[in-house]
Design a protein around this motif. Sequence first.
Motif, short mmCIF file in Angstrom:
data_model
loop_
_atom_site.label_atom_id
_atom_site.label_comp_id
_atom_site.label_asym_id
_atom_site.label_seq_id
_atom_site.Cartn_x
_atom_site.Cartn_y
_atom_site.Cartn_z
N HIS A 173 0.82 -1.21 0.00
CA HIS A 173 0.00 0.00 0.00
C HIS A 173 0.86 1.26 0.00
O HIS A 173 0.46 2.30 -0.55
CB HIS A 173 -0.91 0.00 1.23
CG HIS A 173 -0.21 0.30 2.51
ND1 HIS A 173 0.65 -0.59 3.12
CD2 HIS A 173 -0.20 1.42 3.30
CE1 HIS A 173 1.13 -0.06 4.23
NE2 HIS A 173 0.64 1.16 4.36
N ARG A 174 2.04 1.20 0.60
CA ARG A 174 2.88 2.40 0.67
C ARG A 174 3.37 2.82 -0.72
O ARG A 174 3.41 4.01 -1.05
CB ARG A 174 4.06 2.16 1.61
CG ARG A 174 3.65 2.14 3.09
CD ARG A 174 4.86 2.06 4.00
NE ARG A 174 5.57 0.80 3.83
CZ ARG A 174 6.78 0.57 4.30
NH1 ARG A 174 7.45 1.54 4.91
NH2 ARG A 174 7.35 -0.60 4.14
N GLN A 175 3.73 1.84 -1.52
CA GLN A 175 4.16 2.15 -2.89
C GLN A 175 3.01 2.78 -3.69
O GLN A 175 3.21 3.75 -4.42
CB GLN A 175 4.65 0.88 -3.58
CG GLN A 175 5.11 1.09 -5.02
CD GLN A 175 5.57 -0.20 -5.68
OE1 GLN A 175 5.86 -1.19 -5.00
NE2 GLN A 175 5.63 -0.20 -7.00
N ILE A 176 1.82 2.22 -3.52
CA ILE A 176 0.65 2.73 -4.23
C ILE A 176 0.33 4.16 -3.79
O ILE A 176 0.03 5.03 -4.61
CB ILE A 176 -0.55 1.80 -4.00
CG1 ILE A 176 -0.30 0.46 -4.71
CG2 ILE A 176 -1.85 2.43 -4.49
CD1 ILE A 176 -1.31 -0.62 -4.39
N LEU A 177 0.40 4.42 -2.47
CA LEU A 177 0.12 5.76 -1.97
C LEU A 177 1.21 6.75 -2.38
O LEU A 177 0.92 7.93 -2.63
CB LEU A 177 -0.03 5.73 -0.45
CG LEU A 177 -1.33 5.11 0.08
CD1 LEU A 177 -1.29 4.97 1.59
CD2 LEU A 177 -2.54 5.93 -0.35
N ASN A 178 2.44 6.29 -2.45
CA ASN A 178 3.52 7.16 -2.93
C ASN A 178 3.23 7.67 -4.34
O ASN A 178 3.40 8.85 -4.65
CB ASN A 178 4.86 6.41 -2.93
CG ASN A 178 5.40 6.18 -1.53
OD1 ASN A 178 4.93 6.79 -0.58
ND2 ASN A 178 6.39 5.32 -1.42
N GLU A 179 2.79 6.75 -5.20
CA GLU A 179 2.49 7.12 -6.59
C GLU A 179 1.27 8.02 -6.67
O GLU A 179 1.24 8.98 -7.44
CB GLU A 179 2.28 5.85 -7.41
CG GLU A 179 3.54 4.98 -7.53
CD GLU A 179 3.26 3.62 -8.15
OE1 GLU A 179 2.07 3.33 -8.40
OE2 GLU A 179 4.22 2.84 -8.36
N LEU A 180 0.26 7.72 -5.87
CA LEU A 180 -0.98 8.49 -5.93
C LEU A 180 -0.79 9.91 -5.42
O LEU A 180 -1.31 10.86 -6.01
CB LEU A 180 -2.07 7.78 -5.11
CG LEU A 180 -3.44 8.46 -5.10
CD1 LEU A 180 -4.06 8.44 -6.50
CD2 LEU A 180 -4.39 7.78 -4.11
N THR A 181 -0.05 10.08 -4.32
CA THR A 181 0.10 11.42 -3.74
C THR A 181 0.84 12.37 -4.67
O THR A 181 0.70 13.59 -4.55
CB THR A 181 0.83 11.34 -2.39
OG1 THR A 181 2.03 10.57 -2.53
CG2 THR A 181 -0.05 10.72 -1.33
N SER A 182 1.63 11.83 -5.59
CA SER A 182 2.32 12.70 -6.55
C SER A 182 1.34 13.36 -7.51
O SER A 182 1.69 14.33 -8.19
CB SER A 182 3.36 11.90 -7.34
OG SER A 182 2.73 10.93 -8.17
N ARG A 183 0.09 12.86 -7.54
CA ARG A 183 -0.93 13.42 -8.45
C ARG A 183 -1.99 14.22 -7.71
O ARG A 183 -2.88 14.81 -8.35
CB ARG A 183 -1.60 12.27 -9.20
CG ARG A 183 -0.62 11.45 -10.05
CD ARG A 183 -1.22 10.11 -10.42
NE ARG A 183 -2.49 10.24 -11.09
CZ ARG A 183 -3.40 9.27 -11.18
NH1 ARG A 183 -3.15 8.09 -10.63
NH2 ARG A 183 -4.54 9.48 -11.80
N LEU A 184 -1.94 14.25 -6.38
CA LEU A 184 -2.95 14.98 -5.62
C LEU A 184 -2.64 16.46 -5.60
O LEU A 184 -1.48 16.87 -5.75
CB LEU A 184 -3.02 14.46 -4.19
CG LEU A 184 -3.59 13.06 -3.99
CD1 LEU A 184 -3.53 12.66 -2.52
CD2 LEU A 184 -5.02 12.97 -4.50
N PRO A 185 -3.67 17.32 -5.40
CA PRO A 185 -3.41 18.77 -5.27
C PRO A 185 -2.43 19.02 -4.14
O PRO A 185 -2.41 18.30 -3.13
CB PRO A 185 -4.80 19.34 -4.92
CG PRO A 185 -5.76 18.32 -5.46
CD PRO A 185 -5.09 17.00 -5.32
N ILE A 186 -1.61 20.06 -4.30
CA ILE A 186 -0.56 20.33 -3.33
C ILE A 186 -1.13 20.73 -1.98
O ILE A 186 -0.62 20.38 -0.93
CB ILE A 186 0.37 21.44 -3.85
CG1 ILE A 186 1.07 20.96 -5.12
CG2 ILE A 186 1.39 21.86 -2.80
CD1 ILE A 186 1.88 22.02 -5.82
#
Length: 648
Positions: A275-288
């Motif tokens: 899950h940490r790898q998935i969240l790492n990738e996802l947070t790079s696309r979230l609003p700052i």
Amino acid sequence: MGKTKKGGSKPHKKNPTGLSSLASLDIDENPNSSRGPIVNIIEQLQSTSNDEKMCGLQTLSTLCQREQNIKGIMNSELIRIVFPLLVDNDENIRHACAGSLRNLSAVSADVCEKLVELDIFTPLQILLNEYAHSEWTPVIDGKVNALNQKSDTFLQAVNIVWNLCESTSVALDFFNQSQLLQSLMRCLNHEVFGMDIAISVAQCLLVISEDNPISWKILAEYATDFQTILKIEGNHKATILRTVIAGVCSNVPMLSMQNLSLIIEALSKTVEVNHRQILNELTSRLPISESEAEQKEMTSVEIIDEEMDEETETEASERRLREDMPTELDNDIKDVGYLLSAQRIAAEVLTNICSTEDNDMSEGMDDSDPESVHDYDVSEQQNGNQVTADKISTEISESIRAHKIVEKLWERSQPLAENVREILYVSGRNLFKRQNAMRVASLLCLHNLCNAMTTEELGGPSAIYNVWLDLGQQTFQIQQDYESLEASTSLMRATLEHLKKSPELFREVSDTDLQLILDGIRTCDKSEVRANWLRMLGILGCLLPEALVKKITEFILETTLKEDDVWTISEALDSFMDMFSDNDWNQIVYELNVITKSKELEKILKTKIKQRRRELGDRYSAVITIKTNFSRFCKYLETQQKKFVPSH
């Protein structure tokens, strides 16, 4: 999902939704006031105009989003007027009503109890029976790539049942009498009914099957269907469906016995996902930041307002459909949410599989033996091999080890990188909460496994010591909420119980290391966490050299004299007695005036037990046992000191 879509009347330039703002909808102290929004909603719902009813339901859905409005809503006549609209002839009204009631049922258990008391189940059962007794199958609306209105109404209704049955046993009784279970079972066929409906139905069944023998006989008839779902692979939706069904099967004794290996295998696949790898990738696309997201939203609204005058009704309708369509990022966030929920549920199901009544009893009775005065050496009962096959079956133990469940749960319990945590907290609050809940569930499951498996089954003393060390570093280096801190320290305490016969592992523990723990206890304002730390101090007192034991003894005595919580006091005294199980430490007793302070603590404990007996609940008998042991312990210390010749 669960929120009603805005629609109905044609939007106006100054108020595109046609609804009042949230601020203007706050309910005053008199919810039936002629000026209050509730009276206006009631008038709209009792109108002969469907448009008026729709507007009323949409306003109600908005009202439910503000906690301060709930009491006024529940104390008014509004709810009784809303219920019949679940079976209104107009599909739009049914849909809006189901969405509003789902939002309301998600507020709290008290609200659910009130809804059941007001007889929400009668219209709800009528609505669901219409689906059960027809050839209905879901339809996907191609324009918004989502369930059409009739299908989404069913989805909302299932979620209402789920919320109600999870909150009150009265709702479960109504469900058992409704004979809806068989009709819901067919909706688990995700190839026909789609994943969204299959997942919601499965989650509803997970609640319904818990401690409900009436449902077990029916569910056992679908063993083949459940086995098929336990084997499905695919995306995160498939993961949560498989996981929830594993939970349902574990709730039903016959299904659990027949499919134990398959259940654990299904859960293993869920907790294996990184899950940490998935969240790492996802947070790079979230609003700052929130402000950036708000700015984009404001800009979007302004553009819409400028175009409003030139739109035809058809164009406006198409625009609203486009606005309702989730973006690719929205869909990805939802999918990751499914994964995190699945991993939380998997940890909870594994906890239940490895739990027994005996295990629960031992929580409050850790080290106390009411029949013993000087038999403080409980290490034979609580060393690394304290739990034998009567607490966890060989089949479960072997399956846990074969699938490396402990290792996988440990990976899921690791905190996120600080930058990922910050982004999630600011821009993905829902994911942040789900990730945190999953981590807590994983830690608690590991705690349970520590209590239910031997040291060898858990990988040996060195592996367990490393877990204890890592958790300690996380506790002092990472800001954690109360639930995470309690779960972490509970696991630390459980791991330390396995290390009572491995003092060689603690040779490098220094005065500075110990001081870090003592300072942490002093600044901790949560009694449950303090109790865990104090229990650990007692175990460390059996493992460390005399100089550090003296420091621990002094700290426990001083801290306990100032402690207000009865359970924490009893845990501290129990751990204090542990320290003297292998060594009388007569010089320490003499130098610290332990006997006088112990007698004072004995009086304090007796007084607090009398004052707060009701607050102790199930812990009362354990506290009484500790009190009895401590009284005997004080007498024992006196006897030993009479024989002791102090060294100066």
